[in-house]
Motif scaffolding. Structure first.
Motif, mmCIF file in Angstrom:
data_model
loop_
_atom_site.group_PDB
_atom_site.id
_atom_site.type_symbol
_atom_site.label_atom_id
_atom_site.label_comp_id
_atom_site.label_asym_id
_atom_site.label_seq_id
_atom_site.Cartn_x
_atom_site.Cartn_y
_atom_site.Cartn_z
ATOM 1 N N TRP A 89 0.841 -1.192 0.000
ATOM 2 C CA TRP A 89 0.000 0.000 0.000
ATOM 3 C C TRP A 89 0.881 1.250 0.000
ATOM 4 N N VAL A 90 1.892 1.279 0.889
ATOM 5 C CA VAL A 90 2.792 2.429 0.971
ATOM 6 C C VAL A 90 3.494 2.647 -0.363
ATOM 7 N N THR A 91 4.019 1.577 -0.950
ATOM 8 C CA THR A 91 4.715 1.687 -2.238
ATOM 9 C C THR A 91 3.759 2.149 -3.338
ATOM 10 N N TRP A 92 2.570 1.563 -3.387
ATOM 11 C CA TRP A 92 1.581 1.896 -4.427
ATOM 12 C C TRP A 92 1.239 3.386 -4.411
ATOM 13 N N TYR A 93 0.935 3.909 -3.224
ATOM 14 C CA TYR A 93 0.487 5.296 -3.144
ATOM 15 C C TYR A 93 1.625 6.307 -3.137
ATOM 16 N N SER A 94 2.781 5.945 -2.580
ATOM 17 C CA SER A 94 3.862 6.924 -2.458
ATOM 18 C C SER A 94 4.888 6.846 -3.572
ATOM 19 N N GLY A 95 4.997 5.678 -4.195
ATOM 20 C CA GLY A 95 6.046 5.477 -5.183
ATOM 21 C C GLY A 95 7.407 5.217 -4.555
ATOM 22 N N LEU A 96 7.447 5.150 -3.222
ATOM 23 C CA LEU A 96 8.691 4.876 -2.507
ATOM 24 C C LEU A 96 8.789 3.399 -2.177
ATOM 25 N N GLU A 97 10.001 2.902 -2.108
ATOM 26 C CA GLU A 97 10.191 1.507 -1.729
ATOM 27 C C GLU A 97 9.815 1.330 -0.258
ATOM 28 N N ALA A 98 8.978 0.340 -0.004
ATOM 29 C CA ALA A 98 8.610 0.009 1.379
ATOM 30 C C ALA A 98 8.799 -1.487 1.562
ATOM 31 N N PHE A 99 9.287 -1.869 2.729
ATOM 32 C CA PHE A 99 9.469 -3.289 2.985
ATOM 33 C C PHE A 99 9.147 -3.582 4.441
ATOM 34 N N VAL A 100 8.822 -4.845 4.700
ATOM 35 C CA VAL A 100 8.475 -5.291 6.044
ATOM 36 C C VAL A 100 9.746 -5.499 6.851
ATOM 37 N N ASP A 101 9.723 -5.032 8.078
ATOM 38 C CA ASP A 101 10.865 -5.165 8.976
ATOM 39 C C ASP A 101 11.156 -6.642 9.234
ATOM 40 N N PRO A 102 12.320 -7.125 8.828
ATOM 41 C CA PRO A 102 12.646 -8.537 9.046
ATOM 42 C C PRO A 102 13.238 -8.825 10.424
#
Length: 146
Positions: A73-86
């Motif tokens: 959702w974050v990537t889709w709307y912002s265009g920024l790379e977002a990833f889940v904290d591993p």
């Protein structure tokens, strides 16, 4: 009184801004079943601007299984790379440059943006009064026993 929290190498918390997802980045509404609402007006522009200046993480109370959808959702709307904290042991997020961390842990930060927050400025009488109003302490029918 306002004070500026400058990013300093000796304070990893000073590097980041934490943004709550539901009701803060998204329009208010239920999220049962993984549903994520539409962005609030101005939220995505603010996220992008903050990400140009500080490390940004998005935090949510959602269970871990829903975090990949939040990152998408974050990537889709912002265009920024977002990833889940591993990392379940992470205490801070210090990577700036527009990569957004998604977590269900409230990490150390210079500031948090959250629709359910009560600001504490050092006076517990004021803070307690605000929390009491928010949760209905002292209203008829609300349990006030300890």
């Amino acid at each position: 009184m306002h004070h500026v929290i400058a990013p300093t190498p000796d304070s990893p918390a000073s590097q980041a801004v934490g943004l709550d997802l539901d009701g803060t980045l998204t329009q208010p509404g239920p999220w049962l079943g993984g549903r994520i609402g539409l962005p609030q007006p101005g939220a995505i522009d603010a996220l992008r601007t903050l990400a140009r200046h500080r490390a940004v993480f998005v935090y949510t109370a959602r269970p871990t299984r829903w975090l990949p959808e939040v990152a998408d959702w974050v990537t889709w709307y912002s265009g920024l790379e977002a990833f889940v904290d591993p990392s379940p042991e992470r205490a801070y997020w210090t990577s700036s440059g527009g990569t957004i961390l998604v977590t269900n842990t409230k990490l150390g930060a210079a500031a948090y943006v959250d629709d359910r927050a009560v600001h504490h400025a050092g006076d517990w009488a004021i803070t307690f009064a605000a929390v009491s109003r928010a949760i209905g302490l002292g209203r008829p029918g609300v349990c006030t026993t300890t």
